[in-house]
Design a protein around this motif. Structure first.
Motif, PDB file in Angstrom:
ATOM      1  N   THR A 125       0.997  -1.231  -0.067  1.00 52.06           N
ATOM      2  CA  THR A 125       0.041  -0.015  -0.011  1.00 52.06           C
ATOM      3  C   THR A 125       0.870   1.446   0.168  1.00 52.06           C
ATOM      4  OG1 THR A 125      -1.633  -1.348   1.307  1.00 52.06           O
ATOM      5  CG2 THR A 125      -1.845   1.245   1.291  1.00 52.06           C
ATOM      6  N   THR A 126       0.667   2.280  -0.797  1.00 50.87           N
ATOM      7  CA  THR A 126       1.357   3.632  -0.821  1.00 50.87           C
ATOM      8  C   THR A 126       1.371   4.012   0.521  1.00 50.87           C
ATOM      9  OG1 THR A 126       0.518   3.916  -3.002  1.00 50.87           O
ATOM     10  CG2 THR A 126       1.176   5.970  -1.820  1.00 50.87           C
ATOM     11  N   GLY A 127       2.434   4.255   0.922  1.00 50.60           N
ATOM     12  CA  GLY A 127       2.799   4.836   2.316  1.00 50.60           C
ATOM     13  C   GLY A 127       3.315   4.061   3.370  1.00 50.60           C
ATOM     14  N   THR A 128       3.300   2.574   2.994  1.00 48.24           N
ATOM     15  CA  THR A 128       3.810   1.715   3.722  1.00 48.24           C
ATOM     16  C   THR A 128       5.275   1.791   3.883  1.00 48.24           C
ATOM     17  OG1 THR A 128       2.173   0.220   3.343  1.00 48.24           O
ATOM     18  CG2 THR A 128       3.923  -0.648   4.253  1.00 48.24           C
ATOM     19  N   THR A 129       5.868   1.697   4.951  1.00 46.21           N
ATOM     20  CA  THR A 129       7.324   1.576   5.256  1.00 46.21           C
ATOM     21  C   THR A 129       7.988   0.387   5.618  1.00 46.21           C
ATOM     22  OG1 THR A 129       7.109   4.161   6.061  1.00 46.21           O
ATOM     23  CG2 THR A 129       9.224   2.946   6.475  1.00 46.21           C
ATOM     24  N   MET A 130       9.178  -0.069   5.189  1.00 44.87           N
ATOM     25  CA  MET A 130       9.899  -0.885   5.415  1.00 44.87           C
ATOM     26  C   MET A 130      11.172  -0.695   5.708  1.00 44.87           C
ATOM     27  SD  MET A 130      10.500  -3.314   2.008  1.00 44.87           S
ATOM     28  CE  MET A 130      11.679  -2.588   0.629  1.00 44.87           C
ATOM     29  N   THR A 131      12.057  -1.684   6.625  1.00 44.61           N
ATOM     30  CA  THR A 131      13.422  -1.596   6.790  1.00 44.61           C
ATOM     31  C   THR A 131      14.131  -2.674   6.599  1.00 44.61           C
ATOM     32  OG1 THR A 131      12.765   0.051   8.813  1.00 44.61           O
ATOM     33  CG2 THR A 131      14.965  -0.981   8.927  1.00 44.61           C
ATOM     34  N   LEU A 132      15.193  -2.568   5.838  1.00 47.23           N
ATOM     35  CA  LEU A 132      15.875  -3.798   5.468  1.00 47.23           C
ATOM     36  C   LEU A 132      17.353  -3.516   5.948  1.00 47.23           C
ATOM     37  CD1 LEU A 132      15.138  -3.899   1.505  1.00 47.23           C
ATOM     38  CD2 LEU A 132      14.232  -5.203   3.083  1.00 47.23           C
ATOM     39  N   LYS A 133      17.609  -4.798   6.572  1.00 42.87           N
ATOM     40  CA  LYS A 133      19.366  -5.177   6.874  1.00 42.87           C
ATOM     41  C   LYS A 133      19.892  -5.848   5.654  1.00 42.87           C
ATOM     42  CE  LYS A 133      18.651  -4.090  11.820  1.00 42.87           C
ATOM     43  NZ  LYS A 133      19.067  -4.476  13.115  1.00 42.87           N
ATOM     44  N   VAL A 134      20.970  -5.289   5.150  1.00 50.71           N
ATOM     45  CA  VAL A 134      21.532  -5.895   4.161  1.00 50.71           C
ATOM     46  C   VAL A 134      22.852  -6.197   4.195  1.00 50.71           C
ATOM     47  CG1 VAL A 134      21.913  -5.885   1.572  1.00 50.71           C
ATOM     48  CG2 VAL A 134      19.997  -4.746   2.475  1.00 50.71           C
ATOM     49  N   ASP A 135      23.384  -7.376   3.926  1.00 51.02           N
ATOM     50  CA  ASP A 135      24.787  -7.806   4.019  1.00 51.02           C
ATOM     51  C   ASP A 135      25.435  -7.291   2.768  1.00 51.02           C
ATOM     52  OD1 ASP A 135      27.435  -9.243   3.350  1.00 51.02           O
ATOM     53  OD2 ASP A 135      26.464 -10.790   4.567  1.00 51.02           O
ATOM     54  N   PRO A 136      26.304  -6.229   2.817  1.00 51.60           N
ATOM     55  CA  PRO A 136      26.854  -5.593   1.852  1.00 51.60           C
ATOM     56  C   PRO A 136      27.614  -6.297   1.073  1.00 51.60           C
ATOM     57  CG  PRO A 136      28.085  -4.865   4.061  1.00 51.60           C
ATOM     58  CD  PRO A 136      26.967  -5.858   4.356  1.00 51.60           C
ATOM     59  N   VAL A 137      28.194  -7.596   1.496  1.00 54.70           N
ATOM     60  CA  VAL A 137      29.216  -8.313   0.725  1.00 54.70           C
ATOM     61  C   VAL A 137      28.380  -9.117   0.003  1.00 54.70           C
ATOM     62  CG1 VAL A 137      30.994  -9.885   0.794  1.00 54.70           C
ATOM     63  CG2 VAL A 137      31.161  -8.081   2.155  1.00 54.70           C
ATOM     64  N   GLN A 138      27.437  -9.956   0.406  1.00 53.66           N
ATOM     65  CA  GLN A 138      26.772 -11.086  -0.081  1.00 53.66           C
ATOM     66  C   GLN A 138      25.761 -10.484  -1.064  1.00 53.66           C
ATOM     67  OE1 GLN A 138      27.644 -14.161  -0.427  1.00 53.66           O
ATOM     68  NE2 GLN A 138      29.439 -13.827   0.797  1.00 53.66           N
ATOM     69  N   ASN A 139      25.189  -9.089  -0.577  1.00 54.33           N
ATOM     70  CA  ASN A 139      24.116  -8.601  -0.912  1.00 54.33           C
ATOM     71  C   ASN A 139      22.982  -9.195  -0.854  1.00 54.33           C
ATOM     72  OD1 ASN A 139      23.700  -5.947  -1.999  1.00 54.33           O
ATOM     73  ND2 ASN A 139      23.060  -6.649  -4.032  1.00 54.33           N
TER      74      ASN A 139
END
Length: 451
Positions: free
Chosen positions: A128-142
């Protein structure tokens, strides 16, 4: 003498030139073929290569000459010290979960795994427009190591990467709840005056719903009536997120006070009760429309604007914009949906062996509305229109009791329930605290927010 001096100078010049050429040549030869002597077993120096898992044997004799640059050893076991990168995204119009994650460089296989693991809690294909998500990403393995996705105002989807793959869970969002009070005086109508006092449209509708069984906020209002409500505001990380419930409300209509207090019974049930612990909810709503005006009342003799004759009008006409939602005034079963002569598109609901309600001149019916459908009080059954014999968009609402039409505006339906004697002491204490918040701290000459 001169001749001997010249010979000496020539000799010295040749000697210097010869040495320079020889030195340069030695350097070139050394660079190309550095000499490394192999040591005997007793003299061998064992060096363990860090991070590469090898044992290297080199001689104790080291070549002389220019210094060779030494590189630092790689980290232990080849692992690089790194921290997950945190990424936040608010979905805009046209965004999809798949497209957004690809934009962050997440491989398609990872995105599909996230969607698949979350199916039991929330479908990530629907955002839905306006929904927020937070990601934690491994910068090496992506790859995504953790996903937090607030799919509604109360719950969050959390997906964590484990050795076995992604694991999804549902967490309840914890808010900081603040209590606020707004009050005002009616000068024109509830919507305008409450908005002027600081109420949002959502709050105004919720307030009207609390008293929907006793007050028609279009036909019953009078100038200088007053309103007051105590409600929750929900905050997260210091920012306003949404409104909570109204915990106390008051409306003084023609000097007749109506008060309602939110109370939880402890068995999973909750609702609004008056000062005596009686539910404000009644068997029938006062009106099938939230906002409208009465254009024609129940009458035994009314001049019909189209037929140009006098005849009885067995219902109440509510003028409202085309498309305004029409709500069922009571629980019941739909016994007719379709065209009914001068009523145009009409829905009829049988509530029990005594009462039946009619909704005429509809522009269309609610999706899924059909004969035999069980509906609940407040459920939308259709939308205001001007079908049949009608000069403009309005709802013709009628109520029949034991086969005879009665005036809906004069009918006072019974209350649905009351609190038990065992719950009354707890309710009285709750009411005492909330009543104090309903008392204005000072006189309000105009509609202002006192909190």
């Amino acid at each position: 003498m001169k001749q001997g001096l010249i010979i000496l100078i020539f000799y010295l010049f040749g000697f210097i030139l010869g040495c320079s050429v020889g030195s340069e040549e030695d350097i070139v030869i050394y660079k190309k073929e550095p000499t490394v002597a192999v040591a005997d077993k007793e003299e061998a120096l064992i060096v363990h290569g860090e991070g590469i898992g090898e044992t290297t044997t080199v001689g104790i004799e080291e070549p002389t000459g220019p210094e060779v640059d030494k590189q630092e050893a790689p980290p232990v076991n080849g692992e690089q010290e790194r921290e997950n990168k945190t990424v936040e995204h608010t979905f805009n119009r046209g965004d999809t979960f798949y497209k957004v994650l690809l934009g962050f460089g997440i491989p398609p296989s990872e995105v599909f795994s996230l969607i698949e693991s979350s199916k039991g809690i929330h479908n990530l294909k629907r955002v839905t427009t306006g929904t927020t998500m937070t990601l934690k990403v491994d910068p090496v393995q992506n790859t995504v190591t953790c996903l937090e996705f607030g799919y509604d105002n109360r719950h969050m989807l959390v997906v964590t990467k484990t050795d076995q793959g992604y694991v999804a869970s549902k967490e309840e969002i914890v808010f900081d709840t603040r209590i606020r009070t707004i009050g005002g005086v009616i000068k024109s109508n509830l919507y305008e005056d409450a908005a002027r006092a600081g109420c949002s449209p959502q709050l105004i509708l919720s307030f009207a719903d609390v008293f929907a069984w006793d007050i028609d906020f279009f036909s019953d209002l009078r100038k200088n009536d007053s309103f007051r409500l105590v409600f929750e505001e929900m905050y997260k990380d210091g920012e306003f997120v949404k409104y909570g419930k109204i915990i106390a409300a008051q409306f003084i209509n023609r000097e007749d006070p109506f008060r309602a207090f939110y109370f939880e019974c402890g068995n999973g049930e909750a609702g609004y009760y008056d000062d005596e612990g009686k539910s404000v909810a009644r068997e029938f709503l006062k009106s099938p429309l939230r906002y409208s005006r009465i254009s024609s009342r129940f009458s035994g003799r009314r001049f019909h604007p189209i037929l140009r004759i006098y005849r009885p009008h067995s219902g109440v006409d509510y003028a409202a914009p085309r498309g305004t939602p029409v709500e069922a005034t009571c629980n019941g079963k739909v016994i007719f949906v379709g065209w009914k002569g001068g009523y145009g598109k009409c829905a009829i609901v049988k509530h029990n062996h005594t009462y039946t309600s009619y909704y005429g001149h509809l522009s269309r019916f609610a999706r899924g509305m059909k004969k035999g459908k069980i509906i609940k009080q407040g459920q939308v059954i259709g939308y205001v229109g001007a079908t049949g014999l009608a000069t403009g968009p309005h709802l013709d609402y009628r109520l029949k009791k034991r086969g005879q039409f009665i005036d809906p505006l004069k009918y006072k339906s019974p209350r649905m329930r009351s609190l038990s004697k065992a719950l009354m002491p707890q309710f009285e204490e709750c009411k005492r605290q909330m009543s104090a918040m309903l008392v204005p701290r000072f006189s309000l000459p105009e509609n202002v927010d006192p909190s």
